[in-house]
Design a protein around this motif. Structure first.
Motif: not given
Lengths: 189, 86, 76
Positions: A4, A6, B63-66, B68
């Motif tokens: 995802y 954001k 802006l990204l997670q996991f 990234n």
């Protein structure tokens, strides 16, 4: 897997609190030719389409989720902080009775989303023609929504989404051309 | 209540702009995989989006997670605003 | 250059209850005429492309409702 981000694909703005418009826009959230159906249709077809066009189906299917989020944002903003009276006046009294302000995957007439909106024939040409038709139907829906809307900011976002349907239809048409090429025969010679 | 400053919208739109070019080129290249000019243009904007991502995240968080994006302290991935709220 | 809107004039009966629309239109967007996209088509700038919803000028086909057209807004 999916990651995802954001961020919306396009800077969605909404001019006025207008639950009536949200009721119409929900067609593209949970309707037969809506963004949810589009995303799930393409991502589901990937498993049985020739390798050459799997990437395209993956990428367009992924972009459809970004469009779903744009539609959700418009519906959310159009109904945010609306009173029960305003919801009732907008024809959303029955929606409010069941869901309060929650979004629900349904069409503009309140019919819940169903998997039968998605065709999966397993024949690559039949499936890609289905996809082209789906894009044209979504384009038409955006036209009717623009006709119904007097919110200039909403129309700006709807025009963006309509243009994306045109590009997706173009790419699916190219995918058909790629699958029509007699490439296998050439390699045998 | 805390609201995001004007720079949030400006930086976000710059990122949306570059990312849109990348989306368009991605779909184009999915059906035109030997167009070297389009690939060069794509790689040019990949570099630009890297800079923009860094600039945005240094001010407004991941802006990204996991994994990234890097995390700030305390964990700021779940900070508001979410995209539909701004 | 192809037009991206077509018109027709449907039959109207003197007994039609609603005021007849003498001219009806429908969209025929540019991709219907494109075939396989050739390389190096003219592009919008990135900022224009985001607003247009496409990177390539040849695909740009904005749709406006009659209210927007009457207000002298951008024409199709």
């Amino acid at each position: 897997m999916w990651i995802y981000e954001k961020k919306l694909q396009y800077p969605v703005r909404v001019s006025t609190c207008n639950p009536t418009l949200a009721k119409y826009l929900i067609e593209q959230y949970g309707g037969a030719d809506g963004e949810l159906a589009a995303a799930l249709r393409y991502l589901n077809q990937r498993y049985t389409i020739p390798d050459k066009v799997i990437g395209l189906l993956t990428d367009i299917g992924t972009e459809e989720f970004a469009h779903l989020e744009m539609i959700a944002t418009m519906v959310y903003k159009l109904t945010k902080d609306a009173t029960p009276e305003q919801m009732k006046a907008a024809g959303l009294g029955d929606h409010y009775a069941n869901h309060d302000g929650a979004l629900f995957y349904q069409n503009a007439a309140g019919v819940p989303w169903t998997a039968s909106y998605i065709a999966a024939k397993g024949d690559p040409i039949a499936d890609l023609y289905e996809d082209i038709a789906a894009e044209e139907k979504a384009r038409a829906t955006y036209q009717w929504l623009i006709n119904l809307s007097d919110d200039p900011d909403i129309n700006d976002s709807l025009r963006f989404l309509r243009e994306r349907e045109i590009i997706h239809a173009q790419r699916f048409r190219e995918a058909v051309e790629i699958l029509k090429e007699e490439r296998d025969r050439q390699t045998i010679f | 209540m805390k609201q995001v400053p004007a720079e949030y919208y400006q930086l976000m739109e710059q990122l949306q702009t570059v990312d849109f070019v990348l989306v368009e080129l991605t779909l184009y290249l999915d059906t035109h995989n030997d167009d070297i000019e389009a690939i060069n243009q794509f790689n040019h904007y990949v570099k630009e989006r890297k800079h923009l991502k860094k600039a945005f995240e240094s001010q407004f968080g991941p802006l990204l997670q996991f994994g990234n994006s890097y995390s700030g302290y305390p964990w700021n991935w779940d900070d508001t605003p979410w995209p539909w709220q701004v | 250059m192809n037009t991206h809107q077509k018109t027709y004039h449907p039959y109207a009966s003197p007994f039609d209850p609603c005021k007849p629309l003498t001219e009806k239109t429908y969209s025929t967007p540019p991709h219907l005429y494109m075939g396989f996209q050739p390389p190096n088509l003219p592009q919008f700038t990135p900022a224009e492309a985001l607003r247009a919803g496409t990177l390539w000028k040849d695909f740009y086909d904005p749709y406006f409702n009659s209210f927007e057209r009457a207000k002298g807004g951008p024409q199709t």
